[in-house]
Structure formats: C-alpha cells, structure tokens
Design a protein around this motif. Structure first.
Motif, mmCIF file in Angstrom:
data_model
loop_
_atom_site.group_PDB
_atom_site.id
_atom_site.type_symbol
_atom_site.label_atom_id
_atom_site.label_comp_id
_atom_site.label_asym_id
_atom_site.label_seq_id
_atom_site.Cartn_x
_atom_site.Cartn_y
_atom_site.Cartn_z
ATOM 1 N N GLY A 122 0.480 -1.419 -0.080
ATOM 2 C CA GLY A 122 0.107 -0.299 -0.228
ATOM 3 C C GLY A 122 0.479 0.837 -0.137
ATOM 4 O O GLY A 122 1.709 0.874 0.501
ATOM 5 N N LYS A 170 6.605 -9.400 1.023
ATOM 6 C CA LYS A 170 6.845 -7.652 0.503
ATOM 7 C C LYS A 170 7.587 -8.259 -0.919
ATOM 8 O O LYS A 170 7.500 -7.648 -2.023
ATOM 9 C CB LYS A 170 7.463 -7.350 1.375
ATOM 10 C CG LYS A 170 7.544 -6.093 1.080
ATOM 11 C CD LYS A 170 6.058 -5.067 0.796
ATOM 12 C CE LYS A 170 6.064 -3.572 0.174
ATOM 13 N NZ LYS A 170 5.212 -2.945 -0.816
ATOM 14 N N ASN A 174 5.993 -7.323 -4.870
ATOM 15 C CA ASN A 174 6.520 -6.055 -5.252
ATOM 16 C C ASN A 174 7.151 -6.805 -6.480
ATOM 17 O O ASN A 174 6.978 -5.605 -7.808
ATOM 18 C CB ASN A 174 7.257 -5.129 -4.181
ATOM 19 C CG ASN A 174 6.445 -4.574 -3.510
ATOM 20 O OD1 ASN A 174 5.473 -4.240 -3.833
ATOM 21 N ND2 ASN A 174 6.962 -3.201 -3.588
HETATM 22 O O1 LIG Z 1 5.600 -1.017 -1.812
HETATM 23 C C1 LIG Z 1 4.759 -0.111 -2.551
HETATM 24 C C2 LIG Z 1 3.361 -0.508 -2.152
HETATM 25 O O2 LIG Z 1 3.088 0.300 -2.724
HETATM 26 O O3 LIG Z 1 2.753 -0.868 -1.444
#
Ligand SMILES: O=CC(=O)O
Ligand SMILES: NC(=O)C1=CN([C@@H]2O[C@H](COP(=O)(O)OP(=O)(O)OC[C@H]3O[C@@H](n4cnc5c(N)ncnc54)[C@H](OP(=O)(O)O)[C@@H]3O)[C@@H](O)[C@H]2O)C=CC1
Length: 293
Positions: A122, A170, A174
């Motif tokens: 986000g 994460k 991404n």
């Molecule tokens: O790391 C970026 C994102 O929008 O989540």
C-alpha cells in the motif's frame, strides 16, 4: 501507547501522523531533522538520534528507504542498538531483504530486545488513510503488543512466522506489481502506436477480468505524463533487484521480472528515480518507436 518513529519520508510521515491522530504519543526522528517539524505541529516530540528515541520509548517503529539505511540506523553511532534492551521492542516496516532483517533481528535479540519486521503493501494514500496491509514476522509477543498500532496503520495484518518471511512476502508482492506496471506501460504504448486511444484501453481494462486499483489510479496520470511520487521509482527498482536475488537464491526463473527490472534501471539511468514508479512508462514509450516505418 507511546511509540518512537524513525524515518519521515513519504510513508513514515503519513504513518506517524496517523498514529498521532489516533491518540498515540509519538517521538520522531529523521536523518534530515528539519522534516520532524511537520510532525511536531501535529503533537509529536523529537528525538535527536535513533538511540535517544529508543531510550525514551518502549516501542520504536522504523520506515527507511532500503537495506543500507535500515542497517545504518541500527548499527551506526547513536543507533538503535545503543539503547535497545530487555523490555524494548523494535519494529522495522521498511522494505528490505530477509538477510538484512535477520541481521537486525540477531543484533537486537543479543541485546535482550525484541524485533518484528513488518513491511507494508500500500502506498502514500493507504498510509494516510490507515489502509496498509502489514506483513509481519518475528517475535510474536512484540507483534501482539503492536496490534493496536497496526490496527491504526493498516486494514489487515498478517503474522507470517519466522523473521524473513515478511520481507520475502513483500518482495514477491512488489515483484508482481513492478511487472504489472511494465505490462500496463507496454500496453498503453502499443495502443497508442497502433492507432488506438490509450484512454479507451484503460476504460476497457477497467471493465474486465484484469481490472485493478493500480491501473485505475495510475493509468490516467501516466497518460498525462504526471509522475508525482507516491512510490518512488528508485524504491521499486530496489524491490525488483531484491526479489530477483531471492529468485537467484532459490533457483526460480523470473524472466518477466528480470525484463521489468531492466526497464526500471533504464528509468533510473535517465534520472527518473525520484518520480513515481509509473514513470517507467516514459522508458517503454521511448523504446517503442512510431511503429510506422
Ligand atoms: O511498495 C509499494 C506499494 O505500493 O506497496
Ligand atoms: N512510498 C510507497 O508507496 C511505499 C514505500 N514502501 C517502502 O517503505 C520505505 C520508505 O519508503 P518512502 O517513505 O516512500 O521513501 P522516502 O524516500 O520518501 O523516505 C526514505 C526515508 O529513509 C530515510 N533515509 C534514507 N537513507 C537513510 C540513511 N542512510 N540513514 C537514515 N535515514 C535514511 C530518509 O531520510 P531523509 O529524509 O533524511 O532523506 C527518509 O526518511 C521503503 O523501503 C519503501 O520501499 C513500502 C510501501 C509503499
């Protein structure tokens, strides 16, 4: 609840402000100290160094640019390690690789402190609105202690087990996002160069099975050549690079991500690193030619 907050960039500023709005007492630090003043206006206290913040607060959150910044804030002079210890918790929400996270975790545990990695999915707006998705791992007791803060910062928190799992999740997310941004950019360029309206393409995409909030949000501003940074391109390229390294470690072939990384690298080399990651469109537009030779 009192928390320290290290790193007041695009994300950290919004997150710290959100905590203040929800009644948390927040002590902030930023490498460029002047950036603390905006948070002071909202009720924050300032710590002169990361060590000073940790000395004051039982819980300290960090939101820093990359692995080297995350390590520097912990290990350098006046860093977190100087004051962390029994009864104190450190939560790093930066996007880093698992090795960086493990190194920080080990050092903090050796000092008797607790550590949670908690990168977020986000961007700027979800950070402002408390709508992040939190990908946490590490010390479960500290995680449970942090739930009131995570509930303010995010719409959902995942506890993913051992240190490294949050970082890896994460990076996978991404990696997909960066590849999707490249696919969208190529599609807009192809539409434009083959006589179609790129705006009509966005309208068509938005009604079909591959509609998504990112295309809807970024598409129109890309067509205007407007790249105000919500997620800086240099950070997206860092995430592609770290995701590709994770692929190397695990012998996972990722040709789509590798090609996307090249486009982000090219964008950086053209000086677009501080713009939004959607500025990769400028590279792919440039690569397409007129198509009518
Ligand atoms: O790391 C970026 C994102 O929008 O989540
Ligand atoms: N923006 C986004 O949409 C999202 C970003 N992220 C991740 O969150 C993290 C922060 O992103 P964002 O806020 O956008 O980044 P910014 O570039 O806006 O902010 C980076 C922060 O890190 C600090 N910093 C950089 N280098 C150092 C250093 N060597 N020592 C101490 N502090 C340092 C900067 O301090 P200074 O002000 O002094 O430069 C600043 O506070 C990144 O890991 C990013 O990948 C995750 C989800 C979404």
């Amino acid at each position: 609840m009192e928390v320290g907050f290290l790193g007041l960039g695009i994300m950290g500023k919004a997150m710290a402000a959100n905590l203040l709005r929800h009644g948390f007492r927040v002590t902030v630090w930023n490498r460029t100290l002047a950036k603390c003043q905006e948070l002071v206006a909202l009720g924050a206290a300032v710590g002169e160094t990361p060590a000073a913040v940790v000395a004051k607060c039982r819980y300290t959150i960090a939101m820093l640019s990359d692995p080297s910044a995350a390590l520097s804030v912990v290990f350098d002079k006046d860093g977190v390690l100087e004051q962390i210890g029994e009864g104190k918790g450190y939560v790093d929400m930066s996007t880093v690789d698992a090795a960086t996270s493990c190194k920080i975790s080990e050092a903090i545990k050796q000092k008797g402190g607790a550590f949670v990695e908690a990168p977020v999915s986000g961007s700027k707006k979800p950070a402002e609105d408390g709508q992040l998705v939190i990908l946490a791992a590490g010390d479960k007791v500290l995680y449970d202690d942090m739930v009131p803060a995570f509930d303010v910062l995010g719409k959902k928190s995942f506890f993913l087990g051992e240190i490294g799992n949050g970082a890896k999740m994460k990076l996978v997310v991404n990696m997909i996002m960066g590849s999707m941004m490249n696919a969208l950019s190529e599609g807009l360029s192809l539409a434009d160069n083959s006589g179609l309206s790129p705006q009509t393409l966005l309208d068509v995409l938005d009604l079909g099975a591959i509609a998504n909030p990112m295309f809807k949000l970024k598409g129109p501003s890309m067509l205007q050549g407007s790249y105000n940074p919500a997620f800086p391109l240099k950070h997206q390229q860092k995430d592609m690079r770290l995701a590709l390294a994770l692929g190397d470690e695990n012998a996972v072939s990722m040709p789509v991500a590798a090609a996307s990384n090249e486009a982000f690298k090219k964008a950086r080399s053209l000086g677009l690193g501080d713009l939004d990651f959607s500025a990769v469109y400028e590279v792919l537009k440039g690569a397409s030619g007129s198509g009518k030779a």
